[in-house]
Design an enzyme around this catalytic site. Structure first.
Site, mmCIF file in Angstrom:
data_model
loop_
_atom_site.group_PDB
_atom_site.id
_atom_site.type_symbol
_atom_site.label_atom_id
_atom_site.label_comp_id
_atom_site.label_asym_id
_atom_site.label_seq_id
_atom_site.Cartn_x
_atom_site.Cartn_y
_atom_site.Cartn_z
ATOM 1 N N CYS A 57 9.614 33.711 -0.603
ATOM 2 C CA CYS A 57 8.495 33.925 0.321
ATOM 3 C C CYS A 57 8.849 34.813 1.512
ATOM 4 O O CYS A 57 7.962 35.179 2.282
ATOM 5 C CB CYS A 57 7.981 32.588 0.837
ATOM 6 N N CYS A 113 7.124 27.747 6.529
ATOM 7 C CA CYS A 113 5.947 26.901 6.392
ATOM 8 C C CYS A 113 6.232 25.464 6.820
ATOM 9 O O CYS A 113 7.339 25.125 7.231
ATOM 10 C CB CYS A 113 5.503 26.922 4.938
ATOM 11 N N CYS A 154 11.251 25.928 -0.317
ATOM 12 C CA CYS A 154 11.260 25.853 1.148
ATOM 13 C C CYS A 154 12.361 24.907 1.625
ATOM 14 O O CYS A 154 13.032 25.170 2.625
ATOM 15 C CB CYS A 154 9.916 25.369 1.667
ATOM 16 N N ASP A 158 10.526 33.941 4.131
ATOM 17 C CA ASP A 158 10.694 33.190 5.373
ATOM 18 C C ASP A 158 12.179 33.050 5.722
ATOM 19 O O ASP A 158 13.047 33.212 4.861
ATOM 20 C CB ASP A 158 10.035 31.815 5.243
#
Ligand code: FES
Length: 121
Positions: free
Chosen positions: A33, A58, A102, A35
């Site tokens: 992603c 996130c 994540c 991030d």
């Protein structure tokens, strides 16, 4: 989508911030992603004396980092080095499958911070 424990750590994250004179800093990015997660550690007597995190990620990334900092605070480095992404997700009571990448950021950033600390010795 998220259970109560995840929501609690997302809405009230523990140990957010940075440590100016950190003994080790780890930063990783997610290929999935884009991030970013950054972890700062202070080491005393071969244990994690203090730990803070910053993330551009996130809710699952925030919750995972928050939980990770609680798991490893005070832990000997040799033990902290064995903490896995799966353990973090498990401590949170599980994460949706699409959000597992994540939780990887947290443990990976910690391992990177410990490696950075060891490289300074
Ligand atoms: Fe990027 Fe969760 S979607 S860290």
């Amino acid at each position: 989508m998220y259970n109560e424990k995840v929501m609690d750590h997302f809405q009230n994250p523990r140990n957010v911030g940075s440590i100016e004179d950190a003994d080790g800093v780890g930063e990783v990015g997610s290929a999935a992603c884009g991030d970013i997660m950054k972890i700062f550690i202070k080491v005393d007597a071969d244990c994690i004396a203090d730990i803070k995190f910053q993330t551009y990620g996130c809710g699952a990334a925030v919750a995972s980092s928050s939980m990770l900092t609680e798991i490893v605070r005070g832990m000997p480095l040799t033990q902290a080095e064995t903490v896995t992404n799966a353990q973090v997700a498990e401590a949170l009571g599980g994460l949706p499958g699409v959000k597992l990448h994540c939780s990887n950021l947290a443990a990976d950033a910690l391992q990177s911070a410990i490696a950075d600390y060891r490289s300074r010795l």
